[in-house]
Design a protein around this motif. Structure first.
Motif, PDB file in Angstrom:
ATOM      1  N   ARG A 298     -14.379  39.647 -18.768  1.00 11.02           N
ATOM      2  CA  ARG A 298     -13.139  39.260 -19.425  1.00 11.02           C
ATOM      3  C   ARG A 298     -12.605  37.990 -18.774  1.00 11.02           C
ATOM      4  O   ARG A 298     -12.796  37.766 -17.576  1.00 11.02           O
ATOM      5  CB  ARG A 298     -12.114  40.394 -19.324  1.00 11.02           C
ATOM      6  CG  ARG A 298     -10.823  40.106 -20.062  1.00 11.02           C
ATOM      7  CD  ARG A 298      -9.996  41.362 -20.252  1.00 11.02           C
ATOM      8  NE  ARG A 298      -9.652  41.990 -18.989  1.00 11.02           N
ATOM      9  CZ  ARG A 298      -8.887  43.066 -18.903  1.00 11.02           C
ATOM     10  NH1 ARG A 298      -8.426  43.636 -19.992  1.00 11.02           N
ATOM     11  NH2 ARG A 298      -8.620  43.592 -17.728  1.00 11.02           N
ATOM     12  N   GLN A 299     -11.967  37.157 -19.536  1.00 10.27           N
ATOM     13  CA  GLN A 299     -11.405  35.924 -19.013  1.00 10.27           C
ATOM     14  C   GLN A 299     -10.469  36.229 -17.842  1.00 10.27           C
ATOM     15  O   GLN A 299      -9.561  37.046 -17.944  1.00 10.27           O
ATOM     16  CB  GLN A 299     -10.649  35.182 -20.111  1.00 10.27           C
ATOM     17  CG  GLN A 299     -10.227  33.767 -19.707  1.00 10.27           C
ATOM     18  CD  GLN A 299      -9.557  33.033 -20.853  1.00 10.27           C
ATOM     19  OE1 GLN A 299      -9.116  33.644 -21.820  1.00 10.27           O
ATOM     20  NE2 GLN A 299      -9.493  31.718 -20.758  1.00 10.27           N
TER      21      GLN A 299
ATOM     22  N   SER B 140     -13.534  29.986 -18.650  1.00 14.85           N
ATOM     23  CA  SER B 140     -13.818  29.520 -20.008  1.00 14.85           C
ATOM     24  C   SER B 140     -14.123  30.705 -20.914  1.00 14.85           C
ATOM     25  O   SER B 140     -14.560  31.766 -20.459  1.00 14.85           O
ATOM     26  CB  SER B 140     -15.007  28.553 -19.996  1.00 14.85           C
ATOM     27  OG  SER B 140     -16.150  29.180 -19.454  1.00 14.85           O
ATOM     28  N   GLN B 141     -13.902  30.544 -22.205  1.00  9.19           N
ATOM     29  CA  GLN B 141     -14.159  31.601 -23.170  1.00  9.19           C
ATOM     30  C   GLN B 141     -15.509  31.391 -23.839  1.00  9.19           C
ATOM     31  O   GLN B 141     -16.015  30.280 -23.934  1.00  9.19           O
ATOM     32  CB  GLN B 141     -13.066  31.624 -24.235  1.00  9.19           C
ATOM     33  CG  GLN B 141     -11.687  31.979 -23.714  1.00  9.19           C
ATOM     34  CD  GLN B 141     -10.676  32.080 -24.838  1.00  9.19           C
ATOM     35  OE1 GLN B 141     -11.026  32.181 -26.013  1.00  9.19           O
ATOM     36  NE2 GLN B 141      -9.400  32.058 -24.483  1.00  9.19           N
ATOM     37  N   GLY B 142     -16.088  32.495 -24.303  1.00  5.20           N
ATOM     38  CA  GLY B 142     -17.340  32.419 -25.042  1.00  5.20           C
ATOM     39  C   GLY B 142     -18.541  32.278 -24.132  1.00  5.20           C
ATOM     40  O   GLY B 142     -18.585  32.822 -23.027  1.00  5.20           O
TER      41      GLY B 142
ATOM     42  N   SER C 115     -20.858  31.026 -21.470  1.00  2.00           N
ATOM     43  CA  SER C 115     -20.581  30.317 -20.223  1.00  2.00           C
ATOM     44  C   SER C 115     -21.838  30.288 -19.364  1.00  2.00           C
ATOM     45  O   SER C 115     -22.745  31.120 -19.514  1.00  2.00           O
ATOM     46  CB  SER C 115     -19.449  31.015 -19.450  1.00  2.00           C
ATOM     47  OG  SER C 115     -18.308  31.192 -20.267  1.00  2.00           O
TER      48      SER C 115
ATOM     49  N   THR D 237     -17.898  35.279 -21.851  1.00  5.75           N
ATOM     50  CA  THR D 237     -16.535  35.568 -21.397  1.00  5.75           C
ATOM     51  C   THR D 237     -15.678  35.968 -22.587  1.00  5.75           C
ATOM     52  O   THR D 237     -15.482  35.184 -23.518  1.00  5.75           O
ATOM     53  CB  THR D 237     -15.918  34.345 -20.699  1.00  5.75           C
ATOM     54  OG1 THR D 237     -16.781  33.920 -19.640  1.00  5.75           O
ATOM     55  CG2 THR D 237     -14.559  34.697 -20.119  1.00  5.75           C
ATOM     56  N   ARG D 238     -15.203  37.218 -22.551  1.00  9.54           N
ATOM     57  CA  ARG D 238     -14.314  37.691 -23.611  1.00  9.54           C
ATOM     58  C   ARG D 238     -12.900  37.171 -23.368  1.00  9.54           C
ATOM     59  O   ARG D 238     -12.419  37.182 -22.227  1.00  9.54           O
ATOM     60  CB  ARG D 238     -14.266  39.229 -23.650  1.00  9.54           C
ATOM     61  CG  ARG D 238     -15.610  39.900 -23.734  1.00  9.54           C
ATOM     62  CD  ARG D 238     -15.434  41.401 -23.981  1.00  9.54           C
ATOM     63  NE  ARG D 238     -14.490  41.991 -23.064  1.00  9.54           N
ATOM     64  CZ  ARG D 238     -14.808  42.495 -21.875  1.00  9.54           C
ATOM     65  NH1 ARG D 238     -16.051  42.443 -21.453  1.00  9.54           N
ATOM     66  NH2 ARG D 238     -13.889  43.043 -21.105  1.00  9.54           N
ATOM     67  N   PRO D 239     -12.214  36.732 -24.394  1.00  3.94           N
ATOM     68  CA  PRO D 239     -10.838  36.251 -24.194  1.00  3.94           C
ATOM     69  C   PRO D 239      -9.905  37.409 -23.864  1.00  3.94           C
ATOM     70  O   PRO D 239     -10.102  38.540 -24.309  1.00  3.94           O
ATOM     71  CB  PRO D 239     -10.472  35.600 -25.528  1.00  3.94           C
ATOM     72  CG  PRO D 239     -11.364  36.279 -26.528  1.00  3.94           C
ATOM     73  CD  PRO D 239     -12.639  36.597 -25.800  1.00  3.94           C
ATOM     74  N   THR D 240      -8.876  37.115 -23.061  1.00  6.32           N
ATOM     75  CA  THR D 240      -7.846  38.104 -22.776  1.00  6.32           C
ATOM     76  C   THR D 240      -6.977  38.303 -24.019  1.00  6.32           C
ATOM     77  O   THR D 240      -6.577  37.344 -24.671  1.00  6.32           O
ATOM     78  CB  THR D 240      -6.970  37.637 -21.600  1.00  6.32           C
ATOM     79  OG1 THR D 240      -7.804  37.433 -20.459  1.00  6.32           O
ATOM     80  CG2 THR D 240      -5.920  38.670 -21.249  1.00  6.32           C
ATOM     81  N   GLN D 241      -6.701  39.549 -24.348  1.00  7.38           N
ATOM     82  CA  GLN D 241      -5.872  39.822 -25.525  1.00  7.38           C
ATOM     83  C   GLN D 241      -4.456  39.278 -25.304  1.00  7.38           C
ATOM     84  O   GLN D 241      -3.906  39.375 -24.198  1.00  7.38           O
ATOM     85  CB  GLN D 241      -5.816  41.330 -25.783  1.00  7.38           C
ATOM     86  CG  GLN D 241      -7.150  41.938 -26.179  1.00  7.38           C
ATOM     87  CD  GLN D 241      -7.690  41.344 -27.466  1.00  7.38           C
ATOM     88  OE1 GLN D 241      -6.937  41.107 -28.428  1.00  7.38           O
ATOM     89  NE2 GLN D 241      -8.990  41.074 -27.490  1.00  7.38           N
TER      90      GLN D 241
ATOM     91  N   HIS E 121      -1.244  29.611 -23.286  1.00  4.40           N
ATOM     92  CA  HIS E 121      -2.449  30.430 -23.429  1.00  4.40           C
ATOM     93  C   HIS E 121      -2.286  31.523 -24.483  1.00  4.40           C
ATOM     94  O   HIS E 121      -3.051  32.504 -24.507  1.00  4.40           O
ATOM     95  CB  HIS E 121      -2.828  31.050 -22.082  1.00  4.40           C
ATOM     96  CG  HIS E 121      -3.463  30.067 -21.143  1.00  4.40           C
ATOM     97  ND1 HIS E 121      -2.721  29.154 -20.428  1.00  4.40           N
ATOM     98  CD2 HIS E 121      -4.762  29.828 -20.819  1.00  4.40           C
ATOM     99  CE1 HIS E 121      -3.534  28.411 -19.692  1.00  4.40           C
ATOM    100  NE2 HIS E 121      -4.774  28.801 -19.911  1.00  4.40           N
TER     101      HIS E 121
END
Length: 543
Positions: free
Chosen positions: A151-152, A199-201, A203, A221-225, A250
């Motif tokens: 996770r991010q 970074s997201q996605g 990496s 990398t999963r984005p933080t909700q 963000h």
């Protein structure tokens, strides 16, 4: 002695009864012949019995056990130096050694030396007892592991082993920036490197030994909700204002509530129309110890939300106040008599450290920790972080607060977990944790993977996938995992390791020097015996 006849077959019983009747009939006719003297009767009966025994033996296909010494050879990979192979051959007292090009599968026991073997060579060893001696080249990886999905803001852990030819520095690099490093000594080294995923996605980071890149760490990398964050402050300050602006940039919904005077409060909203707007209880409250007894703070803890306390002045007193209000168990120990201690990058912190607690988790590299109670209670001993943003050091600022949010956020739903590296042509387990519904399948690339749920944890499912193609492969539409191809540093080692493991149940007993086998007469020998028996019966009446 043993036979290979299948007595469950009625035809075999019919042949056996026919042979028995034939023997009895022949002996009865010989005994009833009045023209033969007794000596000739015994001779003719013996020759008929001999012919009958040959026919019965051929029908029964009699075999007998034999023992012969087992044969053992070394199969040496092409990348193993000849000096190493010779040393192993002498130490193991093995007479024969071959490379893949010259090897013939005529041995009962084979010791594999090295990792690089053609697949067709390995498949020829299915009937042999196998041992494996890996060969590790200097300045190359022996083993490596990392998380395929993070996770991010979560800490990515890269662990493994490497054989170093001299004293080196092992670095994880993102472009020109070193994420983490460790000093290596000459010989075998275990290493553990850590860095937060920003970074997201898709990496990646490079693992470099000295100046040479020895592997590439690829992960998703999963984005933080998006969260609803509320600041409860007695008075606004640069620290909270800078953090609120950063959270808004963000994608988080932010409400800053500050008390300007006894009768006047200020409320400022950021991203009010976001996805998280309209929640009665925020996901995260950022406040000061003086507000620990605030009704909003207490309700957030009761509802399982998160609270972060910043701007501490006297950690011992502040922690007691926080414990009384939230049910946490914070304890701090003073480490210095100075007013603050430097942390690097211009950061300072209060001269205290957190005492260990069973339900306490630290933010790696910083004096910030989170305890799990009914909700999640975080405490920061950092003095100020906004100077990092003002000075342009956004990397360190992002690292701090993304790591904090990762600790304070609730567990995600539908979390896919894979242990990397993943290699093409090798089976890998894919885990689905905390699913929103009881999914039976998971889309992996072009395949549909069946899931099996754990009998002791119905929130954990696992499936096994065999990736046929290297490169990024999609999972569940929104995620992706990187699959290393045959040229990856440890691909050959994984292939040999799984092959040896799959054949472990066929291995011969340790220390066995002889092997049991069976022998039988060849067909040409049976033919000679039949011809000789019939010839003897034909010649006997003429004398």
């Amino acid at each position: 002695m043993q036979t290979t006849i299948d007595w469950t077959n009625s035809i075999n019983w019919l042949i056996a009864i026919t042979l028995l009747i034939l023997l009895i009939g022949q002996l009865w006719l010989i005994a009833r012949n009045p023209s033969l003297p007794n000596s000739r009767k015994w001779l003719r009966a013996g020759l008929n019995v001999l012919l009958w025994l040959v026919l019965a033996g051929y029908f029964l296909q009699i075999q007998w056990p034999v023992f012969k010494p087992s044969s053992h050879a070394l199969l040496v990979a092409d990348n193993v130096p000849s000096a190493v192979a010779t040393k192993l051959k002498d130490s193991l007292r093995v007479q024969e050694s071959f490379t893949s090009r010259a090897f013939k599968p005529d041995y009962d026991s084979v010791t594999l030396v090295g990792q690089n073997f053609p697949t067709q060579t390995l498949t020829q060893l299915s009937n042999a007892s196998l041992q494996w001696i890996p060969y590790d080249q200097p300045d190359q990886l022996q083993d490596i592991c990392w998380k395929g999905f993070v996770r991010q803001g979560e800490i990515q852990h890269v662990t493994g082993r490497v054989l170093s030819s001299t004293d080196h520095t092992l670095r994880l690099r993102f472009g020109n920036k070193t994420l983490d490093s460790v000093a290596l000594h000459e010989g075998n080294n275990s290493f553990s490197l850590h860095f937060p995923a920003f970074s997201q996605g898709r990496s990646q980071a490079e693992l470099a030994l000295g100046q040479n890149t020895i592997d590439t760490i690829r992960f998703f990398t999963r984005p933080t909700q998006p969260l609803t964050v509320q600041f409860l402050l007695n008075s606004p300050d640069f620290e909270s204002k800078t953090l609120a602006d950063w959270l808004g940039k963000h994608g988080h919904t932010v409400l800053v509530s500050a008390t300007l005077s006894k009768e006047i409060t200020s409320n400022v909203s950021i991203n009010k129309v976001g996805k998280s707007a309209g929640k009665t209880v925020p996901d995260l409250i950022i406040t000061e110890p003086a507000n620990a007894n605030n009704v909003t703070v207490r309700k957030a803890i009761t509802d399982g939300k998160a609270v972060l306390f910043i701007n501490l002045t006297n950690p011992e007193t502040d922690c007691r106040q926080i414990n009384q209000a939230t049910g946490s168990r914070w304890q701090v120990r003073k480490t210095s008599n100075e007013a603050s201690i430097p942390l690097g990058n211009g950061l300072t912190a209060l001269p205290y450290r957190f005492a260990d607690n069973l339900n306490q988790f630290t933010v790696r590299g910083f004096p910030i920790a989170v305890q799990q109670t009914n909700g999640r209670v975080g405490v920061s001993l950092l003095s100020e972080t906004y100077p990092l943003s003002l000075s342009g050091d956004s990397v360190t600022y992002n690292r701090i607060w993304m790591s904090v949010l990762a600790r304070l956020s609730q567990a995600d739903r539908n979390v896919v977990q894979v242990e990397s590296p993943v290699y093409s042509g090798i089976q890998h387990a894919i885990y689905l944790n905390n699913p929103t519904s009881r999914l039976r399948t998971l889309e992996v690339g072009q395949d549909t993977l069946p899931l099996t749920y754990s009998p002791i944890n119905d929130q954990l499912a696992v499936g096994t996938s065999l990736f046929s193609k290297p490169g990024w492969q999609t999972i569940h539409d929104t995620l992706a995992v990187y699959v290393d191809g045959p040229n990856a540093p440890l691909h050959a080692s994984q292939v040999v390791g799984q092959f040896v493991q799959a054949h472990s149940h066929d291995q011969t007993l340790a220390g066995q020097t002889d092997r049991a086998s069976t022998a039988k007469l060849p067909d040409w020998a049976w033919l000679l015996l039949l011809v000789a028996s019939f010839t003897a019966l034909w010649v006997e009446p003429k004398f």
